[in-house]
Scaffold this motif. Sequence first.
Motif, short mmCIF file in Angstrom:
data_model
loop_
_atom_site.label_atom_id
_atom_site.label_comp_id
_atom_site.label_asym_id
_atom_site.label_seq_id
_atom_site.Cartn_x
_atom_site.Cartn_y
_atom_site.Cartn_z
N ASP A 246 0.82 -1.21 0.00
CA ASP A 246 0.00 0.00 0.00
C ASP A 246 0.86 1.26 0.00
O ASP A 246 0.47 2.30 -0.55
CB ASP A 246 -0.93 0.00 1.22
N ALA A 247 2.05 1.16 0.62
CA ALA A 247 2.94 2.32 0.66
C ALA A 247 3.47 2.69 -0.72
O ALA A 247 3.95 3.81 -0.92
CB ALA A 247 4.11 2.04 1.61
N GLY A 248 3.38 1.76 -1.67
CA GLY A 248 3.86 2.03 -3.02
C GLY A 248 3.04 3.06 -3.76
O GLY A 248 3.53 3.72 -4.69
N VAL A 249 1.78 3.22 -3.37
CA VAL A 249 0.93 4.24 -3.99
C VAL A 249 1.29 5.58 -3.35
O VAL A 249 1.04 5.81 -2.17
CB VAL A 249 -0.56 3.93 -3.78
N ARG A 250 1.88 6.47 -4.15
CA ARG A 250 2.42 7.70 -3.57
C ARG A 250 2.65 8.75 -4.66
O ARG A 250 2.68 8.43 -5.85
CB ARG A 250 3.75 7.42 -2.87
N THR A 251 2.82 9.98 -4.22
CA THR A 251 3.24 11.06 -5.11
C THR A 251 4.71 11.37 -4.83
O THR A 251 5.07 11.64 -3.67
CB THR A 251 2.39 12.32 -4.90
N SER A 339 7.23 0.19 3.43
CA SER A 339 6.39 0.13 4.63
C SER A 339 7.14 -0.59 5.74
O SER A 339 8.00 -1.42 5.50
CB SER A 339 5.08 -0.61 4.33
N SER A 340 6.80 -0.25 6.97
CA SER A 340 7.42 -0.89 8.13
C SER A 340 6.44 -0.83 9.29
O SER A 340 5.63 0.10 9.40
CB SER A 340 8.72 -0.19 8.52
N GLU A 341 6.53 -1.82 10.17
CA GLU A 341 5.64 -1.88 11.32
C GLU A 341 6.31 -1.38 12.60
O GLU A 341 5.74 -1.48 13.67
CB GLU A 341 5.15 -3.33 11.52
N LYS A 342 7.50 -0.84 12.48
CA LYS A 342 8.20 -0.38 13.67
C LYS A 342 7.44 0.77 14.33
O LYS A 342 7.08 1.75 13.68
CB LYS A 342 9.61 0.07 13.31
N ALA A 343 7.24 0.62 15.62
CA ALA A 343 6.41 1.59 16.33
C ALA A 343 6.97 3.00 16.27
O ALA A 343 6.22 3.98 16.24
CB ALA A 343 6.26 1.15 17.79
N ALA A 344 8.30 3.14 16.21
CA ALA A 344 8.90 4.47 16.23
C ALA A 344 8.47 5.30 15.04
O ALA A 344 8.40 6.54 15.12
CB ALA A 344 10.42 4.35 16.24
N LEU A 345 8.16 4.63 13.92
CA LEU A 345 7.81 5.37 12.72
C LEU A 345 6.43 6.02 12.83
O LEU A 345 6.12 6.93 12.06
CB LEU A 345 7.85 4.43 11.50
N ILE A 346 5.62 5.55 13.76
CA ILE A 346 4.28 6.12 13.92
C ILE A 346 4.37 7.60 14.31
O ILE A 346 3.52 8.41 13.94
CB ILE A 346 3.50 5.34 15.00
N TYR A 347 5.46 7.95 15.00
CA TYR A 347 5.59 9.31 15.52
C TYR A 347 6.35 10.22 14.58
O TYR A 347 6.68 11.35 14.94
CB TYR A 347 6.27 9.27 16.89
N GLN A 348 6.63 9.74 13.37
CA GLN A 348 7.28 10.57 12.37
C GLN A 348 6.31 10.79 11.22
O GLN A 348 5.53 9.91 10.89
CB GLN A 348 8.56 9.90 11.86
N HIS A 349 6.39 11.95 10.61
CA HIS A 349 5.44 12.29 9.54
C HIS A 349 6.19 12.87 8.35
O HIS A 349 7.25 13.48 8.49
CB HIS A 349 4.40 13.31 10.04
#
Length: 383
Positions: A246-251, A339-349
């Motif tokens: 799903d992360a592959g769909v991007r601009t 894509s990654s499931e690492k929790a730390a990435l949730i807090y980065q935008h």
Amino acid sequence: MAGRKPQRRREFGTVRQLPSGRWQARYWAPDGSRRKAPETFETKTDAQTWLTLTQADIERNHWVDPDVGAVNFEAYALKWVEERGLSATTDELYRRLLRLHILPAFGDLDLDEITPPGVRSWRAERLKATGATTVAKSYRLLKAIMETAADDELIRRNPCRIKGAGIEKAKERPTATVEQIDVLADAMGPRWRLMVYFGAYGPMRPEEQAALRRSDVTLDPLAVRVRQAAPELTTGRRVEGDTKSDAGVRTIYLPGFLYIEVKRHLDWYAEKEPDGLLFVGEKGAPFRRSSFGRKWRRARVKAGLTEDFRFYDLRHTGHSLSTQSGATLKDTMVRAGQSSEKAALIYQHSDDERQQEVAEGIDTRVRAARDKALSRPRQAREA
């Protein structure tokens, strides 16, 4: 009138000595059938011990019908692949791993005949015959199939128990310099040079580029919308479908120095229809790995890159440039469609504005590198 004689309670199991001198154990299975132990025993005590353990398994609902696992592995594995709903490339990969590496060893066996020692011996043999990465992929596939068999209660336990055997330890991939990327682009020729730049400064996967259409590209802002992927199978057929994840769909916002490259390609080489393909060959057909690969190998030599430098390695160059331009881990993941499931990435935008900043950073670094290369004496550049 005499009372009815009490009915004798049926024993769970019995043991008897065979003419050979060995002992046989028989018992009543939960389905009411009379069963024999799968092997005979040297002593009566051994046979009785086996009966006791079997009775305990039945009482704890741990008993597995020994005939259930008598399912041919090849038939089960092929059905397993069919039922997964895999992408075309993953389906092709799994069938190739089965055909070349797994079925020759286990295809004729039943599920319950595949044992941990057998798996260990197979893996050791494969490591001598082929690359460690292929063996890791094959082991993961075998383990996944046998795990499903355990879930289906066809076997009691998965025989694939080698710690770390499914982990791929790929070596560090090489990167190219800005100057080498320019040489690659020039050597690929005007029709394909933009693919090199998209691979490095996008960074886009080749199967994503194969699916790009004119309508996916904008000049203001300079960006590409990745919506699908069209990987090429070993048969030469391209299969257009979803991106890798799903992360592959991007601009993807592109660095400004690519403006003239993108505009020229749209004007000269892309199909003219509003939804026409962005990259097509001289005869109007989608690009093919075989013909593109020949051009790539010649270009690689001109750029002074090693034989193991793949087109896909341009993405590693793009990652490095993004990081050097101040991109966060989340920025580079969004840009590359990972894509990654690492929790730390949730807090980065990483929103659109941040992605444009990354593109501008790449633009600055590439322009500086090109200016530096041009400022060197001509003799030094040609050496």
